[in-house]
Design a protein around this motif. Structure first.
Motif, PDB file in Angstrom:
ATOM      1  N   VAL A 174     -40.446  58.792  35.790  1.00 25.49           N
ATOM      2  CA  VAL A 174     -39.579  60.100  35.587  1.00 25.49           C
ATOM      3  C   VAL A 174     -38.436  59.528  34.679  1.00 25.49           C
ATOM      4  O   VAL A 174     -38.182  58.366  34.648  1.00 25.49           O
ATOM      5  CB  VAL A 174     -38.934  60.518  37.001  1.00 25.49           C
ATOM      6  CG1 VAL A 174     -40.162  61.061  37.803  1.00 25.49           C
ATOM      7  CG2 VAL A 174     -38.008  59.623  37.737  1.00 25.49           C
ATOM      8  N   GLU A 175     -37.659  60.395  33.987  1.00 27.34           N
ATOM      9  CA  GLU A 175     -36.580  60.152  33.368  1.00 27.34           C
ATOM     10  C   GLU A 175     -35.361  60.084  34.165  1.00 27.34           C
ATOM     11  O   GLU A 175     -35.069  61.001  34.855  1.00 27.34           O
ATOM     12  CB  GLU A 175     -36.281  61.183  31.992  1.00 27.34           C
ATOM     13  CG  GLU A 175     -35.108  60.956  31.158  1.00 27.34           C
ATOM     14  CD  GLU A 175     -34.857  62.345  30.381  1.00 27.34           C
ATOM     15  OE1 GLU A 175     -33.977  62.200  29.629  1.00 27.34           O
ATOM     16  OE2 GLU A 175     -35.756  62.947  30.304  1.00 27.34           O
ATOM     17  N   ILE A 176     -34.622  59.225  33.941  1.00 26.15           N
ATOM     18  CA  ILE A 176     -33.350  58.843  34.991  1.00 26.15           C
ATOM     19  C   ILE A 176     -32.329  58.518  33.813  1.00 26.15           C
ATOM     20  O   ILE A 176     -32.183  57.588  33.100  1.00 26.15           O
ATOM     21  CB  ILE A 176     -33.561  57.518  35.849  1.00 26.15           C
ATOM     22  CG1 ILE A 176     -34.640  58.040  36.874  1.00 26.15           C
ATOM     23  CG2 ILE A 176     -32.148  57.576  36.627  1.00 26.15           C
ATOM     24  CD1 ILE A 176     -34.989  56.727  37.662  1.00 26.15           C
ATOM     25  N   ARG A 177     -31.305  59.467  34.090  1.00 25.10           N
ATOM     26  CA  ARG A 177     -30.150  59.264  33.121  1.00 25.10           C
ATOM     27  C   ARG A 177     -28.799  58.582  34.001  1.00 25.10           C
ATOM     28  O   ARG A 177     -28.419  59.505  34.974  1.00 25.10           O
ATOM     29  CB  ARG A 177     -29.838  60.591  32.238  1.00 25.10           C
ATOM     30  CG  ARG A 177     -30.918  61.154  31.568  1.00 25.10           C
ATOM     31  CD  ARG A 177     -30.326  62.421  30.714  1.00 25.10           C
ATOM     32  NE  ARG A 177     -31.419  62.925  30.268  1.00 25.10           N
ATOM     33  CZ  ARG A 177     -31.204  64.171  29.553  1.00 25.10           C
ATOM     34  NH1 ARG A 177     -30.059  64.764  29.418  1.00 25.10           N
ATOM     35  NH2 ARG A 177     -32.321  65.073  29.093  1.00 25.10           N
ATOM     36  N   THR A 178     -28.309  57.671  33.390  1.00 27.31           N
ATOM     37  CA  THR A 178     -27.577  56.902  34.218  1.00 27.31           C
ATOM     38  C   THR A 178     -25.940  57.230  33.668  1.00 27.31           C
ATOM     39  O   THR A 178     -25.939  57.945  32.502  1.00 27.31           O
ATOM     40  CB  THR A 178     -27.378  55.297  34.132  1.00 27.31           C
ATOM     41  OG1 THR A 178     -27.566  54.754  33.125  1.00 27.31           O
ATOM     42  CG2 THR A 178     -28.589  54.959  35.233  1.00 27.31           C
ATOM     43  N   HIS A 179     -24.811  56.879  33.967  1.00 22.22           N
ATOM     44  CA  HIS A 179     -23.657  57.398  33.673  1.00 22.22           C
ATOM     45  C   HIS A 179     -23.438  59.038  33.344  1.00 22.22           C
ATOM     46  O   HIS A 179     -23.026  59.695  32.278  1.00 22.22           O
ATOM     47  CB  HIS A 179     -23.187  56.787  32.384  1.00 22.22           C
ATOM     48  CG  HIS A 179     -23.222  55.438  32.476  1.00 22.22           C
ATOM     49  ND1 HIS A 179     -22.270  54.649  33.328  1.00 22.22           N
ATOM     50  CD2 HIS A 179     -23.922  54.443  32.194  1.00 22.22           C
ATOM     51  CE1 HIS A 179     -22.301  53.225  33.429  1.00 22.22           C
ATOM     52  NE2 HIS A 179     -23.238  53.246  32.666  1.00 22.22           N
ATOM     53  N   ALA A 180     -24.318  59.633  34.381  1.00 19.80           N
ATOM     54  CA  ALA A 180     -24.445  61.207  34.042  1.00 19.80           C
ATOM     55  C   ALA A 180     -23.972  61.855  35.251  1.00 19.80           C
ATOM     56  O   ALA A 180     -24.680  62.384  36.051  1.00 19.80           O
ATOM     57  CB  ALA A 180     -25.888  61.548  33.813  1.00 19.80           C
ATOM     58  N   ARG A 181     -22.622  62.054  35.191  1.00 19.60           N
ATOM     59  CA  ARG A 181     -21.892  62.635  36.402  1.00 19.60           C
ATOM     60  C   ARG A 181     -21.968  64.290  35.993  1.00 19.60           C
ATOM     61  O   ARG A 181     -21.469  64.776  35.067  1.00 19.60           O
ATOM     62  CB  ARG A 181     -20.504  62.139  36.489  1.00 19.60           C
ATOM     63  CG  ARG A 181     -19.599  62.687  37.567  1.00 19.60           C
ATOM     64  CD  ARG A 181     -18.497  62.420  37.729  1.00 19.60           C
ATOM     65  NE  ARG A 181     -18.590  61.060  38.225  1.00 19.60           N
ATOM     66  CZ  ARG A 181     -18.788  60.401  39.544  1.00 19.60           C
ATOM     67  NH1 ARG A 181     -18.861  61.313  40.589  1.00 19.60           N
ATOM     68  NH2 ARG A 181     -18.807  59.030  39.838  1.00 19.60           N
ATOM     69  N   VAL A 182     -22.179  65.125  37.005  1.00 18.09           N
ATOM     70  CA  VAL A 182     -22.161  66.317  36.827  1.00 18.09           C
ATOM     71  C   VAL A 182     -20.881  67.155  37.209  1.00 18.09           C
ATOM     72  O   VAL A 182     -20.454  66.781  38.155  1.00 18.09           O
ATOM     73  CB  VAL A 182     -23.595  66.932  37.550  1.00 18.09           C
ATOM     74  CG1 VAL A 182     -23.703  68.674  37.913  1.00 18.09           C
ATOM     75  CG2 VAL A 182     -24.845  66.545  37.383  1.00 18.09           C
ATOM     76  N   ALA A 183     -20.822  67.942  36.196  1.00 19.65           N
ATOM     77  CA  ALA A 183     -19.481  68.518  36.523  1.00 19.65           C
ATOM     78  C   ALA A 183     -19.371  70.027  37.216  1.00 19.65           C
ATOM     79  O   ALA A 183     -18.723  70.554  37.891  1.00 19.65           O
ATOM     80  CB  ALA A 183     -18.559  68.718  35.153  1.00 19.65           C
ATOM     81  N   ASP A 184     -20.556  70.620  36.737  1.00 22.24           N
ATOM     82  CA  ASP A 184     -20.714  72.156  37.197  1.00 22.24           C
ATOM     83  C   ASP A 184     -22.328  72.531  36.886  1.00 22.24           C
ATOM     84  O   ASP A 184     -23.085  72.072  36.079  1.00 22.24           O
ATOM     85  CB  ASP A 184     -19.872  72.987  36.098  1.00 22.24           C
ATOM     86  CG  ASP A 184     -20.068  74.477  36.521  1.00 22.24           C
ATOM     87  OD1 ASP A 184     -19.599  74.804  37.514  1.00 22.24           O
ATOM     88  OD2 ASP A 184     -20.455  75.354  35.793  1.00 22.24           O
ATOM     89  N   VAL A 185     -22.559  73.543  37.850  1.00 25.49           N
ATOM     90  CA  VAL A 185     -24.063  73.955  37.802  1.00 25.49           C
ATOM     91  C   VAL A 185     -23.675  75.659  37.884  1.00 25.49           C
ATOM     92  O   VAL A 185     -23.065  76.147  38.802  1.00 25.49           O
ATOM     93  CB  VAL A 185     -24.848  73.717  39.068  1.00 25.49           C
ATOM     94  CG1 VAL A 185     -26.038  74.259  38.880  1.00 25.49           C
ATOM     95  CG2 VAL A 185     -25.127  72.197  38.975  1.00 25.49           C
ATOM     96  N   ARG A 186     -24.147  76.236  36.943  1.00 23.10           N
ATOM     97  CA  ARG A 186     -24.154  77.660  36.851  1.00 23.10           C
ATOM     98  C   ARG A 186     -25.470  78.448  36.659  1.00 23.10           C
ATOM     99  O   ARG A 186     -26.633  77.731  36.116  1.00 23.10           O
ATOM    100  CB  ARG A 186     -23.481  78.155  35.618  1.00 23.10           C
ATOM    101  CG  ARG A 186     -21.886  77.270  35.655  1.00 23.10           C
ATOM    102  CD  ARG A 186     -21.085  78.202  36.623  1.00 23.10           C
ATOM    103  NE  ARG A 186     -19.694  77.665  36.623  1.00 23.10           N
ATOM    104  CZ  ARG A 186     -18.511  78.403  37.240  1.00 23.10           C
ATOM    105  NH1 ARG A 186     -18.638  79.393  37.345  1.00 23.10           N
ATOM    106  NH2 ARG A 186     -17.522  77.778  37.192  1.00 23.10           N
ATOM    107  N   ALA A 187     -25.695  79.508  37.264  1.00 21.13           N
ATOM    108  CA  ALA A 187     -26.926  80.139  37.106  1.00 21.13           C
ATOM    109  C   ALA A 187     -26.922  80.848  35.822  1.00 21.13           C
ATOM    110  O   ALA A 187     -25.690  81.486  35.339  1.00 21.13           O
ATOM    111  CB  ALA A 187     -27.052  81.309  38.300  1.00 21.13           C
ATOM    112  N   GLU A 188     -28.180  80.760  35.259  1.00 24.31           N
ATOM    113  CA  GLU A 188     -28.319  81.664  33.939  1.00 24.31           C
ATOM    114  C   GLU A 188     -29.662  81.818  33.562  1.00 24.31           C
ATOM    115  O   GLU A 188     -30.691  81.101  33.709  1.00 24.31           O
ATOM    116  CB  GLU A 188     -27.993  80.491  32.827  1.00 24.31           C
ATOM    117  CG  GLU A 188     -27.848  81.287  31.357  1.00 24.31           C
ATOM    118  CD  GLU A 188     -27.113  80.328  30.206  1.00 24.31           C
ATOM    119  OE1 GLU A 188     -27.869  80.079  29.419  1.00 24.31           O
ATOM    120  OE2 GLU A 188     -25.976  80.136  30.573  1.00 24.31           O
ATOM    121  N   GLY A 189     -29.799  83.291  33.500  1.00 22.76           N
ATOM    122  CA  GLY A 189     -31.289  83.626  33.316  1.00 22.76           C
ATOM    123  C   GLY A 189     -31.944  83.561  34.706  1.00 22.76           C
ATOM    124  O   GLY A 189     -31.675  83.841  35.774  1.00 22.76           O
TER     125      GLY A 189
END
Length: 349
Positions: A90-105
């Motif tokens: 799987v693709e794992i991205r480090t230093h990738a802190r999530v700020a926001d999740v929004r519904a779209e479509g």
């Protein structure tokens, strides 16, 4: 879409779910805020060991190596998770802190703190609780002029040598930290109720053997046993003995804090050098605040890990999500597999 599924969190819950997703033929992208996929384990206090033996502490597909009867150290767990992640396709991205999740479509847009964005059909929140330590409302604590820290920031007893220290809490971490500090400092464990203990070994077997063969470790009905809310301290005799010997001693929680002093229930006022809050954690989900998926206290609205507000949003690794072991190495794989099957069915419609 940039991803079928975005996994928020690359610790034990996120990795177990990524494994389960691949078993379902899905292609997840794992976002991990830290510099390696090991969750909060590298940041726990130095002496921490698992409460369960290695044979009961594996994620799906990869047994924990070495003596299966030993209790792995913090660093062993971190290394195990890092190696587990390296074997995942799987693709794992480090230093990738999530700020926001929004519904779209028909999906979601995940925005990172660095401004990056990913579009995903489904999102799994597996960010755990370590980033959201709970500090109870203790009278006057904000006016305490000496050291106050949460167990999340405690590492080792050395800096507290010779000091007067109070540890607040009655769980495993509270008792372990208090006993460790008592080797170098004068320590009181302050609790609202007496500490409850559970024997680590019964009839020559680790407690987790009995939890496994009886099904109490995994059965959803075991949630009915969650009273009182504080789980007992697992003990091989050392911690009960330490409390009985007064190192640390145990007292009812103080009634007030002010300047560098605490007031005990009997009216005694005492000068204190440090207060350590081993008072637990809450789900660390600030990135979902704008999605309407949390209640007023920031807790996820879900049933068994399935969001009640967004069908393609899920949670893994919540405390008591489905069972006693839902937020542990030994149990998260079962909830991860269930979540992967459910999301796979929805995405294939």
């Amino acid at each position: 879409m940039d991803a079928e599924v975005v996994m928020i969190g690359g610790g034990q819950s996120g990795l177990a779910t990524a494994y389960a997703m691949r078993r379902q033929g899905l292609t997840p992208v794992v976002l991990e805020a830290a510099d390696r996929p090991a969750g909060s384990w590298p940041r726990y206090y130095d002496s921490l060991t698992l409460f369960s033996p290695a044979r009961y502490s594996s994620l799906p597909g990869t047994p924990f190596g070495g003596d299966p009867g030993r209790y792995p150290h913090r660093d062993e767990v971190a290394d195990y998770l890092t190696a587990y992640a390296a074997r995942l396709d799987v693709e794992i991205r480090t230093h990738a802190r999530v700020a926001d999740v929004r519904a779209e479509g028909e999906g979601f847009v995940v925005t990172l703190h660095d401004g990056g964005r990913l579009a995903a059909r489904a999102v799994v929140a597996a960010s755990g609780t370590y980033g959201n330590p709970y500090q109870p409302g203790l009278p006057g604590l904000e006016t305490f002029t000496e050291t106050v820290l949460h167990a999340a920031d405690y590492r080792a007893p050395g800096p507290f040598a010779g000091q007067r220290v109070i540890v607040v809490g009655a769980g495993n971490s509270a008792v372990q930290i208090a006993a460790e500090l008592a080797t170098v400092a004068r320590v009181t464990l302050a609790t609202r109720a007496p500490v409850r203990f559970a024997r680590q070994h019964l009839l020559g077997r680790d407690l987790h053997f009995w939890l496994t063969i009886t099904g109490l470790d995994t059965a959803p009905l075991a949630r009915l046993l969650r009273t009182p809310p504080t789980q007992p301290v697992l003990d091989d005799g050392r911690y009960r003995s330490a409390l009985n010997s007064g190192a640390p001693d145990r007292r009812p929680l103080f009634t007030e804090v002010g300047d560098g002093k605490v007031t005990w229930a009997d009216g005694t006022i005492e000068q204190v050098d440090a207060i350590v809050l081993a008072t637990g954690y809450r789900p660390d989900l600030p990135y979902l605040a704008g999605l309407g998926a949390l209640d007023a206290a920031g807790r996820p609205l879900h049933r068994d890990g399935a969001s009640l507000t967004h069908p393609l949003l899920a949670y893994v690794g919540l405390e008591w999500q489905r069972s006693l072991s839902s937020n542990s190495l030994r149990g998260v794989g079962r909830d991860a597999a269930r979540t992967a099957r459910r999301l796979s069915a929805l995405l294939r419609r």
